[in-house]
Design a protein around this motif. Structure first.
Motif, PDB file in Angstrom:
ATOM      1  N   ALA A 136     -32.770 -16.288  18.640  1.00  0.00           N
ATOM      2  CA  ALA A 136     -31.984 -16.664  19.829  1.00  0.00           C
ATOM      3  C   ALA A 136     -32.962 -17.913  20.356  1.00  0.00           C
ATOM      4  CB  ALA A 136     -32.244 -15.722  21.058  1.00  0.00           C
ATOM      5  N   ILE A 137     -34.352 -17.760  20.142  1.00  0.00           N
ATOM      6  CA  ILE A 137     -35.321 -18.947  20.418  1.00  0.00           C
ATOM      7  C   ILE A 137     -35.097 -20.198  19.645  1.00  0.00           C
ATOM      8  CG2 ILE A 137     -37.740 -19.579  20.490  1.00  0.00           C
ATOM      9  CD1 ILE A 137     -38.370 -16.871  21.365  1.00  0.00           C
ATOM     10  N   SER A 138     -34.888 -19.775  18.170  1.00  0.00           N
ATOM     11  CA  SER A 138     -34.470 -21.316  17.167  1.00  0.00           C
ATOM     12  C   SER A 138     -33.111 -21.666  17.621  1.00  0.00           C
ATOM     13  CB  SER A 138     -34.518 -20.380  15.994  1.00  0.00           C
ATOM     14  OG  SER A 138     -35.992 -20.159  15.373  1.00  0.00           O
ATOM     15  N   GLN A 139     -32.122 -20.905  17.900  1.00  0.00           N
ATOM     16  CA  GLN A 139     -30.876 -21.501  18.353  1.00  0.00           C
ATOM     17  C   GLN A 139     -30.846 -22.334  19.501  1.00  0.00           C
ATOM     18  OE1 GLN A 139     -27.460 -18.422  17.628  1.00  0.00           O
ATOM     19  NE2 GLN A 139     -29.233 -17.229  17.468  1.00  0.00           N
ATOM     20  N   ASN A 140     -31.694 -21.894  20.472  1.00  0.00           N
ATOM     21  CA  ASN A 140     -32.049 -23.039  21.637  1.00  0.00           C
ATOM     22  C   ASN A 140     -32.614 -24.318  21.490  1.00  0.00           C
ATOM     23  OD1 ASN A 140     -30.649 -21.462  23.537  1.00  0.00           O
ATOM     24  ND2 ASN A 140     -32.553 -20.198  24.003  1.00  0.00           N
ATOM     25  N   LYS A 141     -33.477 -24.047  20.345  1.00  0.00           N
ATOM     26  CA  LYS A 141     -34.374 -25.282  19.897  1.00  0.00           C
ATOM     27  C   LYS A 141     -33.611 -26.177  19.071  1.00  0.00           C
ATOM     28  CE  LYS A 141     -39.108 -23.397  20.012  1.00  0.00           C
ATOM     29  NZ  LYS A 141     -40.660 -23.119  19.233  1.00  0.00           N
ATOM     30  N   LEU A 142     -32.749 -25.592  18.424  1.00  0.00           N
ATOM     31  CA  LEU A 142     -31.784 -26.147  17.236  1.00  0.00           C
ATOM     32  C   LEU A 142     -30.820 -26.839  18.129  1.00  0.00           C
ATOM     33  CD1 LEU A 142     -30.859 -26.951  14.459  1.00  0.00           C
ATOM     34  CD2 LEU A 142     -29.257 -24.872  14.649  1.00  0.00           C
ATOM     35  N   SER A 143     -30.260 -26.365  19.094  1.00  0.00           N
ATOM     36  CA  SER A 143     -29.297 -27.087  20.010  1.00  0.00           C
ATOM     37  C   SER A 143     -30.053 -28.372  20.804  1.00  0.00           C
ATOM     38  CB  SER A 143     -28.859 -26.224  21.384  1.00  0.00           C
ATOM     39  OG  SER A 143     -27.975 -26.883  22.093  1.00  0.00           O
ATOM     40  N   ARG A 144     -31.125 -28.154  21.256  1.00  0.00           N
ATOM     41  CA  ARG A 144     -32.114 -29.106  22.040  1.00  0.00           C
ATOM     42  C   ARG A 144     -32.225 -30.343  20.823  1.00  0.00           C
ATOM     43  NH1 ARG A 144     -38.144 -27.865  22.028  1.00  0.00           N
ATOM     44  NH2 ARG A 144     -37.801 -28.441  19.708  1.00  0.00           N
ATOM     45  N   ASP A 145     -32.658 -29.958  19.696  1.00  0.00           N
ATOM     46  CA  ASP A 145     -33.017 -31.059  18.599  1.00  0.00           C
ATOM     47  C   ASP A 145     -31.722 -31.751  18.275  1.00  0.00           C
ATOM     48  OD1 ASP A 145     -35.669 -30.346  19.060  1.00  0.00           O
ATOM     49  OD2 ASP A 145     -35.934 -29.472  17.256  1.00  0.00           O
ATOM     50  N   MET A 146     -30.635 -31.152  18.062  1.00  0.00           N
ATOM     51  CA  MET A 146     -29.605 -31.774  17.277  1.00  0.00           C
ATOM     52  C   MET A 146     -28.721 -32.735  18.561  1.00  0.00           C
ATOM     53  SD  MET A 146     -28.428 -30.719  14.388  1.00  0.00           S
ATOM     54  CE  MET A 146     -26.853 -30.492  14.227  1.00  0.00           C
ATOM     55  N   SER A 147     -28.964 -32.186  19.605  1.00  0.00           N
ATOM     56  CA  SER A 147     -28.217 -33.046  20.749  1.00  0.00           C
ATOM     57  C   SER A 147     -29.188 -34.061  21.375  1.00  0.00           C
ATOM     58  CB  SER A 147     -28.076 -32.115  21.965  1.00  0.00           C
ATOM     59  OG  SER A 147     -27.017 -31.078  21.532  1.00  0.00           O
ATOM     60  N   PHE A 148     -30.467 -33.932  21.221  1.00  0.00           N
ATOM     61  CA  PHE A 148     -31.402 -34.796  21.956  1.00  0.00           C
ATOM     62  C   PHE A 148     -32.254 -35.369  21.014  1.00  0.00           C
ATOM     63  CE2 PHE A 148     -29.277 -32.363  25.252  1.00  0.00           C
ATOM     64  CZ  PHE A 148     -28.399 -33.252  25.522  1.00  0.00           C
ATOM     65  N   GLY A 149     -33.226 -34.373  20.458  1.00  0.00           N
ATOM     66  CA  GLY A 149     -34.524 -34.513  19.793  1.00  0.00           C
ATOM     67  C   GLY A 149     -34.259 -35.435  18.726  1.00  0.00           C
ATOM     68  N   VAL A 150     -33.358 -35.403  17.896  1.00  0.00           N
ATOM     69  CA  VAL A 150     -33.005 -36.260  16.678  1.00  0.00           C
ATOM     70  C   VAL A 150     -32.549 -37.628  17.265  1.00  0.00           C
ATOM     71  CG1 VAL A 150     -31.246 -36.646  14.778  1.00  0.00           C
ATOM     72  CG2 VAL A 150     -32.530 -34.617  14.926  1.00  0.00           C
ATOM     73  N   GLN A 151     -31.863 -37.480  18.406  1.00  0.00           N
ATOM     74  CA  GLN A 151     -31.214 -38.974  18.722  1.00  0.00           C
ATOM     75  C   GLN A 151     -32.569 -39.800  19.287  1.00  0.00           C
ATOM     76  OE1 GLN A 151     -28.003 -39.522  18.186  1.00  0.00           O
ATOM     77  NE2 GLN A 151     -27.519 -37.511  17.820  1.00  0.00           N
ATOM     78  N   ASN A 152     -33.125 -39.286  20.258  1.00  0.00           N
ATOM     79  CA  ASN A 152     -34.427 -40.164  20.727  1.00  0.00           C
ATOM     80  C   ASN A 152     -35.591 -40.297  19.853  1.00  0.00           C
ATOM     81  OD1 ASN A 152     -32.964 -38.504  23.086  1.00  0.00           O
ATOM     82  ND2 ASN A 152     -33.751 -40.528  24.191  1.00  0.00           N
ATOM     83  N   TYR A 153     -35.626 -39.321  18.814  1.00  0.00           N
ATOM     84  CA  TYR A 153     -36.729 -39.584  17.935  1.00  0.00           C
ATOM     85  C   TYR A 153     -36.289 -40.646  16.839  1.00  0.00           C
ATOM     86  CZ  TYR A 153     -38.783 -38.489  13.385  1.00  0.00           C
ATOM     87  OH  TYR A 153     -39.618 -38.845  11.968  1.00  0.00           O
TER      88      TYR A 153
END
Length: 513
Positions: free
Chosen positions: A370-387
């Motif tokens: 569950a924790i990983s799925q939240n992190k994955l959602s964060r990174d796919m939607s925002f982290g990867v973009q701004n990074y």
């Protein structure tokens, strides 16, 4: 009697001068605003920057503002753009939303907060705020976007409206033909550019420096900032950019042809066989029935190519960049899969690379999955973009400053589990915690300290292109080889970007969608 009359006029003269100084001349005519109770900040709300995009102007580029006679009172926000009536949902309570009324197609208005100043020739730096809302909602009247606190720190704060949803991003072959630019669909972005052009021409009247402008936004507003940085139509309108949780580097915006096909189907569903007929459809019907248009289009005009392609070619507008995203964001949607289902999905999606993926986003237990799925959602939607943006910007030798907002806001009831949620940083960055509902979110001294720190960073950046300043932890320039970011939370400190390998994995494998 004559002496008394002259004495009366002498005493009252300063009051008369101050009253007259509140009347400003801008494109369209004269305006007056209000002043804060202590007289420190002048506020102008609901200034028109373009003609109302209604009737024949629906789905057209913003047109010059209609002139008015006399002095226009600018003491209330203009209407928010057409959208559904706001109601608290998910992590967002009322202070994050637009007022319930007015909401209208007639929405192209902006607002200005500026510090009173004795030296009328002095020019202050300017920030132009662009709201989020998934390109289908939002407006400049949300309480957390108030500009007074920033203005008190010597910055002219401007917030703008732009068309959203089907009113802001509707493309159609006939609209393309009539445009004169062989493009249609990016009307919301063109609204933003028109507002920036208004700032360029008029902001000196408010004590602002038209040559020192920062564009800033969050979520869809941050994606808008990203689009403006790469749009040739926005050249020369700003020199710095603040992008909070959103960009379009690892995202495939639809092509003009794809958008036009969607517009043709929408017209058919409305029973309209011409653009004239479409423009006669009531706005409420369009709002209800046309819901597929949710943002920018690679139209060959506003956006000539993809964001990444423009950056790779070095064709973007020159800016200094401050960007980042939040620790939790919280936009995963739906229920988390259990560990077994999560690992099975990883095997299906990543095949031979599944084990590498599971190193970054493990799922040995249901809780871990569950924790990983939240992190994955964060990174796919925002982290990867701004990074990706920070990486591309820095590789070209341009200055970038990157942050991670980590403060898990104290909260009660249904809001308690959202942590450092999407949009949560905005009230801190613009020193607006006074608008947060403290019954739902009982903020404390830690929050006050963080708001002071963040707002000072943001103001310093707007003024000089560098967030650093006296009394603040040192925020290092982003370095692609050994990236450090500023963690903004219970403690504010620079730290290595430890998730760089995870972000690189997503960028190379799954983010382009």
């Amino acid at each position: 009697m004559k002496i008394r009359a002259l004495l009366f006029l002498f005493i009252c003269a300063p009051l008369w001068v101050n009253a007259q100084s509140d009347v400003l001349k801008v494109e369209g005519g004269k305006i007056t605003g209000t002043v804060t109770a202590d007289g420190a900040v002048r506020v102008f709300k609901g200034i028109p920057f373009a003609a109302p995009p209604v009737g024949e102007l629906r789905w057209k580029a913003p047109q010059p503002v209609n002139a008015w006679n006399g002095v226009r009172s600018c003491n209330a926000f203009g209407a928010s753009p057409m959208q559904n009536e706001p109601a608290p949902f998910s992590m967002w309570s009322a202070e994050f939303l637009i007022p319930k009324t007015p909401i209208s197609e007639d929405c192209l208005y902006l607002n200005v907060w500026t510090q009173q100043q004795k030296d009328t020739k002095a020019r202050k730096p300017v920030i132009v705020w662009i709201y989020g809302g998934g390109f289908v909602s939002g407006g400049s009247g949300a309480p957390i976007y108030d500009g007074e606190a920033t203005a008190r720190k010597g910055v002219v704060f401007v917030s703008i409206n732009y068309r959203v949803g089907a009113f802001g991003f509707f493309a159609h072959p006939d609209l393309t033909k009539e445009s004169g630019t062989n493009a249609s669909g990016n009307f919301g972005l063109m609204d933003q550019i028109a507002a920036l052009q208004w700032v360029k021409k008029n902001i000196a009247q408010f004590g602002g420096d038209p040559d020192n402008v920062t564009i800033a936004g969050q979520s869809a507003g941050s994606m808008s900032v990203n689009c403006l940085v790469v749009s040739p139509l926005a050249k020369g309108l700003f020199n710095k950019a603040i992008a909070e949780s959103g960009a379009g580097f690892a995202r495939n915006y639809p092509s003009l042809q794809q958008a036009e096909e969607g517009g043709t189907k929408a017209a058919e569903s409305l029973g309209a066989n011409s653009i004239a007929a479409l423009r006669n459809v009531p706005a409420e019907d369009i709002l209800k029935k046309v819901q597929a248009f949710r943002g920018p289009i690679i139209d060959g005009y506003v956006l000539p190519e993809s964001v990444a392609a423009i950056y790779n070619a070095g064709k973007q507008n020159p800016v200094t960049l401050l960007t980042g995203w939040n620790e939790d964001e919280g936009l995963s949607g739906g229920n988390a899969k259990n560990a077994e289902a999560y690992r099975a999905q990883a095997e299906t999606q990543y095949g031979g690379q599944a084990q590498e993926f599971l190193k970054f986003y493990p799922g040995q237990t249901d809780e871990q999955a569950a924790i990983s799925q939240n992190k994955l959602s964060r990174d796919m939607s925002f982290g990867v973009q701004n990074y990706s943006w920070a990486q591309a910007h820095s590789r070209q030798g341009k200055k970038a400053f990157v942050y991670r907002f980590t403060r898990k806001l104290p909260a009660t009831g249904t809001y308690a589990h959202y942590g450092a949620f999407h949009t949560g940083e905005v009230a801190y960055a613009y020193d607006n915690l006074r608008f947060i509902d403290h019954q739902l979110r009982p903020l404390n001294a830690t929050d006050d300290k963080l708001a002071t720190t963040m707002s000072n960073y943001w103001v310093n950046f707007v003024k000089t292109g560098d967030p650093n300043g006296k009394g603040l932890p040192v925020w290092p320039i982003y370095d692609t080889n050994a990236p450090k970011i500023m963690l903004l939370g219970d403690q504010s400190e620079a730290a290595p970007l430890t998730d760089k390998p995870a972000l690189e994995f997503l960028l190379n494998n799954t983010a382009k969608r």
